[in-house]
Design a protein around this motif. Structure first.
Motif, PDB file in Angstrom:
ATOM      1  N   MET A  73      43.316  49.333  35.452  1.00 23.16           N
ATOM      2  CA  MET A  73      43.696  50.722  35.701  1.00 23.16           C
ATOM      3  C   MET A  73      45.083  50.864  36.335  1.00 23.16           C
ATOM      4  O   MET A  73      45.760  51.843  36.095  1.00 23.16           O
ATOM      5  CB  MET A  73      42.640  51.397  36.571  1.00 23.16           C
ATOM      6  CG  MET A  73      41.268  51.128  36.028  1.00 23.16           C
ATOM      7  SD  MET A  73      40.081  52.388  35.711  1.00 23.16           S
ATOM      8  CE  MET A  73      40.751  53.923  35.790  1.00 23.16           C
ATOM      9  N   GLU A  74      45.469  49.892  37.153  1.00 22.20           N
ATOM     10  CA  GLU A  74      46.753  49.999  37.838  1.00 22.20           C
ATOM     11  C   GLU A  74      47.866  49.246  37.123  1.00 22.20           C
ATOM     12  O   GLU A  74      49.006  49.688  37.110  1.00 22.20           O
ATOM     13  CB  GLU A  74      46.618  49.510  39.281  1.00 22.20           C
ATOM     14  CG  GLU A  74      45.659  50.358  40.103  1.00 22.20           C
ATOM     15  CD  GLU A  74      45.275  49.732  41.433  1.00 22.20           C
ATOM     16  OE1 GLU A  74      45.969  48.788  41.889  1.00 22.20           O
ATOM     17  OE2 GLU A  74      44.265  50.175  42.023  1.00 22.20           O
ATOM     18  N   GLN A  75      47.517  48.089  36.531  1.00 19.89           N
ATOM     19  CA  GLN A  75      48.540  47.252  35.917  1.00 19.89           C
ATOM     20  C   GLN A  75      48.562  47.334  34.389  1.00 19.89           C
ATOM     21  O   GLN A  75      49.481  46.817  33.774  1.00 19.89           O
ATOM     22  CB  GLN A  75      48.347  45.799  36.347  1.00 19.89           C
ATOM     23  CG  GLN A  75      48.551  45.592  37.833  1.00 19.89           C
ATOM     24  CD  GLN A  75      48.293  44.158  38.229  1.00 19.89           C
ATOM     25  OE1 GLN A  75      47.157  43.710  38.245  1.00 19.89           O
ATOM     26  NE2 GLN A  75      49.360  43.445  38.512  1.00 19.89           N
ATOM     27  N   GLY A  76      47.553  47.955  33.798  1.00 19.49           N
ATOM     28  CA  GLY A  76      47.517  48.069  32.346  1.00 19.49           C
ATOM     29  C   GLY A  76      47.302  46.740  31.646  1.00 19.49           C
ATOM     30  O   GLY A  76      47.742  46.532  30.517  1.00 19.49           O
ATOM     31  N   LEU A  77      46.577  45.834  32.318  1.00 14.97           N
ATOM     32  CA  LEU A  77      46.310  44.503  31.775  1.00 14.97           C
ATOM     33  C   LEU A  77      44.818  44.305  31.582  1.00 14.97           C
ATOM     34  O   LEU A  77      44.005  44.912  32.271  1.00 14.97           O
ATOM     35  CB  LEU A  77      46.850  43.421  32.714  1.00 14.97           C
ATOM     36  CG  LEU A  77      48.350  43.446  32.982  1.00 14.97           C
ATOM     37  CD1 LEU A  77      48.711  42.456  34.080  1.00 14.97           C
ATOM     38  CD2 LEU A  77      49.129  43.139  31.706  1.00 14.97           C
ATOM     39  N   GLY A  78      44.454  43.440  30.655  1.00 12.12           N
ATOM     40  CA  GLY A  78      43.068  43.072  30.442  1.00 12.12           C
ATOM     41  C   GLY A  78      42.947  41.560  30.382  1.00 12.12           C
ATOM     42  O   GLY A  78      43.954  40.858  30.298  1.00 12.12           O
TER      43      GLY A  78
END
Length: 144
Positions: free
Chosen positions: A56-61
């Protein structure tokens, strides 16, 4: 000076009614959910980097891109399994994990090799593991 840090991340998993088939044993796809929950807990507790912050904060999965699983013995409703996670290796963008779920008797129930890749969720492409995260991951690595 030697470190007393244990490179194995451990937690307990209660086998719930929803995990089981009508025979009262774990329905095998539920193990994959258990693995994902274990990875999420490892990130939050072991790596001090929650999935919420990552997504949600870094846009990473951190999706699974490869999985190999051996189902050694059945697990039953109401049992508490010991889950163990170790990092076998990691590269620029990927992490290879070794996972074991052990029964109350300490015997293997399930063994798994899981490969995760750090993914930019917007571009849908792999990205390099940040150095701070690499340092934390390295603490759980048994071969690198």
């Amino acid at each position: 000076m030697t470190s007393s840090f244990d490179p194995v991340f451990r937690t307990s998993i209660l086998v719930r009614f929803g995990d089981c088939d009508p025979a009262g044993i774990v329905f095998y796809p539920r193990y994959f959910e258990m693995f994902n929950n274990l990875v999420e807990d490892w990130c939050a507790v072991g790596l001090e980097h929650s999935f919420r912050a990552l997504h949600m904060e870094q846009g990473l999965g951190l999706p699974t891109v490869h999985i190999e699983t051996d189902f050694v013995a059945a697990s039953e409703l109401g049992e508490t399994l010991c889950a163990e996670l170790q990092v076998r290796k990691f590269g620029a963008t990927s992490i290879t994990l070794g996972i074991r779920l052990l029964g109350p008797d300490g015997a293997d129930r399930v063994r798994c090799t899981l490969v995760l890749v750090l993914l930019d969720l917007h571009k849908r492409s792999a990205v390099s593991l940040p150095e701070a995260l690499r340092t934390r991951i390295a603490r759980f690595c048994v071969t690198q």
